[in-house]
Scaffold this motif. Structure first.
Motif, mmCIF file in Angstrom:
data_model
loop_
_atom_site.group_PDB
_atom_site.id
_atom_site.type_symbol
_atom_site.label_atom_id
_atom_site.label_comp_id
_atom_site.label_asym_id
_atom_site.label_seq_id
_atom_site.Cartn_x
_atom_site.Cartn_y
_atom_site.Cartn_z
ATOM 1 N N PRO A 22 -1.195 4.066 4.221
ATOM 2 C CA PRO A 22 0.182 4.566 4.245
ATOM 3 C C PRO A 22 0.246 5.992 4.762
ATOM 4 C CG PRO A 22 -0.709 4.761 2.043
ATOM 5 C CD PRO A 22 -1.764 4.084 2.885
ATOM 6 N N SER A 76 5.484 2.137 3.659
ATOM 7 C CA SER A 76 5.416 3.148 2.607
ATOM 8 C C SER A 76 6.652 4.028 2.673
ATOM 9 C CB SER A 76 4.143 3.998 2.739
ATOM 10 O OG SER A 76 4.193 4.848 3.877
ATOM 11 N N ARG A 121 -4.307 -0.977 -4.768
ATOM 12 C CA ARG A 121 -4.048 0.297 -4.121
ATOM 13 C C ARG A 121 -4.944 1.316 -4.800
ATOM 14 N NH1 ARG A 121 1.427 3.974 -3.291
ATOM 15 N NH2 ARG A 121 0.525 5.181 -1.585
ATOM 16 N N GLN A 147 11.843 2.953 4.131
ATOM 17 C CA GLN A 147 10.438 2.640 4.309
ATOM 18 C C GLN A 147 10.010 2.833 5.759
ATOM 19 O OE1 GLN A 147 9.786 -1.316 2.661
ATOM 20 N NE2 GLN A 147 11.353 -0.882 1.132
ATOM 21 N N VAL A 195 2.198 4.611 9.400
ATOM 22 C CA VAL A 195 1.501 3.613 8.594
ATOM 23 C C VAL A 195 0.570 2.827 9.523
ATOM 24 C CG1 VAL A 195 1.757 1.576 7.150
ATOM 25 C CG2 VAL A 195 3.419 3.457 6.982
ATOM 26 N N LEU A 253 4.460 1.930 -1.855
ATOM 27 C CA LEU A 253 3.818 1.103 -0.839
ATOM 28 C C LEU A 253 4.217 -0.346 -1.065
ATOM 29 C CD1 LEU A 253 0.239 1.385 0.550
ATOM 30 C CD2 LEU A 253 1.111 -0.865 -0.127
ATOM 31 N N CYS A 290 3.016 -3.927 6.130
ATOM 32 C CA CYS A 290 2.904 -2.933 5.067
ATOM 33 C C CYS A 290 3.902 -1.815 5.363
ATOM 34 C CB CYS A 290 1.485 -2.383 5.022
ATOM 35 S SG CYS A 290 1.224 -1.046 3.845
ATOM 36 N N HIS A 340 3.039 9.535 0.541
ATOM 37 C CA HIS A 340 4.031 8.529 0.146
ATOM 38 C C HIS A 340 3.575 7.839 -1.127
ATOM 39 C CE1 HIS A 340 6.338 7.852 4.177
ATOM 40 N NE2 HIS A 340 6.298 9.126 3.813
#
Lengths: 113, 113
Positions: free
Chosen positions: A25, A94, A69, A102, A4, A32, A92, A29
């Motif tokens: 990302p 993803s 997004r 994540q 990411v 997010l 952030c 994926h």
């Protein structure tokens, strides 16, 4: 493989200005997430995108915060009329699906003068 | 309303001994729990997870225990190593909540050589 990616890594701006933070990302994926970590605090949930579903915006602290997004990939978090309390690291993450761990970027450190 | 609580801000352990990090949650709908590790200036990295159908999950030196009746989970690291020194975040989510993940405030672990 590429993880990411977040940009910029650091942002210093004056109070009242608008800022845009970007997240790329991991390819493929579908989920997010955006989080905020203020100094000495944990990770505060901001917003969650899952596929084509409507995003969960329940963590956005005020209407000055918004996120998009585009095309199910890149996301931008926009903060309008920044305040000093917006200073934090914005992270952030993803994941392949919502129910999987994540992968985080290294964050954008935002400083509001 | 803190749904995920890590009540110990820091923990210091001697190298080779066991580290036990604790986490409590309040939302009985949570059914998926994770631990992440974070070094300074980096994003968190996934360590280990457990679903609510289990009470233990082990991966090498790391074991997570889940006590659903007490709404409590713990991460055991044995033997602890100096490289384990980091901030550890507990996180929880639920299928019913669309897997929106809530993080605790973190516990800073110091492993002394």
């Amino acid at each position: 493989g590429a993880g990411v990616s977040q940009s910029p890594s650091n942002k210093v701006t004056e109070k009242g200005k608008d800022v845009e933070l970007r997240c790329d990302p991991i390819s493929g994926h579908t989920a997010l997430y955006w989080y905020r970590q203020s100094l000495g605090q944990g990770l505060e949930f901001l917003i969650y995108f899952q596929g084509n579903s409507a995003p969960d915006k329940s963590g956005l602290p005020s209407d000055r915060f918004s996120a998009e997004r585009t095309g199910g990939s890149v996301s931008t978090l926009t903060i309008q009329r920044t305040q000093q309390e917006d200073s934090a690291v914005y992270l952030c993450a993803s994941s392949p699906r919502g129910d999987q761990p994540q992968h985080f970027g290294d964050g954008t450190r935002l400083s509001i003068l | 309303d803190q749904q995920v609580k890590q009540n110990s801000p820091s923990l210091s352990v001697q190298e080779g001994r066991i580290s036990i990090l604790n986490c409590d949650y309040t939302n009985s709908m949570f059914d998926y729990f994770l631990w992440y590790k974070k070094y300074p200036a980096e994003g968190p990295t996934f360590l280990i997870s457990i679903s609510s159908i289990k009470d233990k999950n082990e991966d090498g030196r790391f074991t997570v225990f889940l006590n659903k009746s007490a709404k409590h989970l713990s991460l055991h690291i044995v033997p602890s190593q100096p490289g384990d020194s980091a901030v550890y975040f507990c996180a929880a989510s639920s299928r019913g909540g669309g897997f929106k993940t809530i993080f605790g405030a973190g516990t800073r672990l110091f492993v002394k050589a």
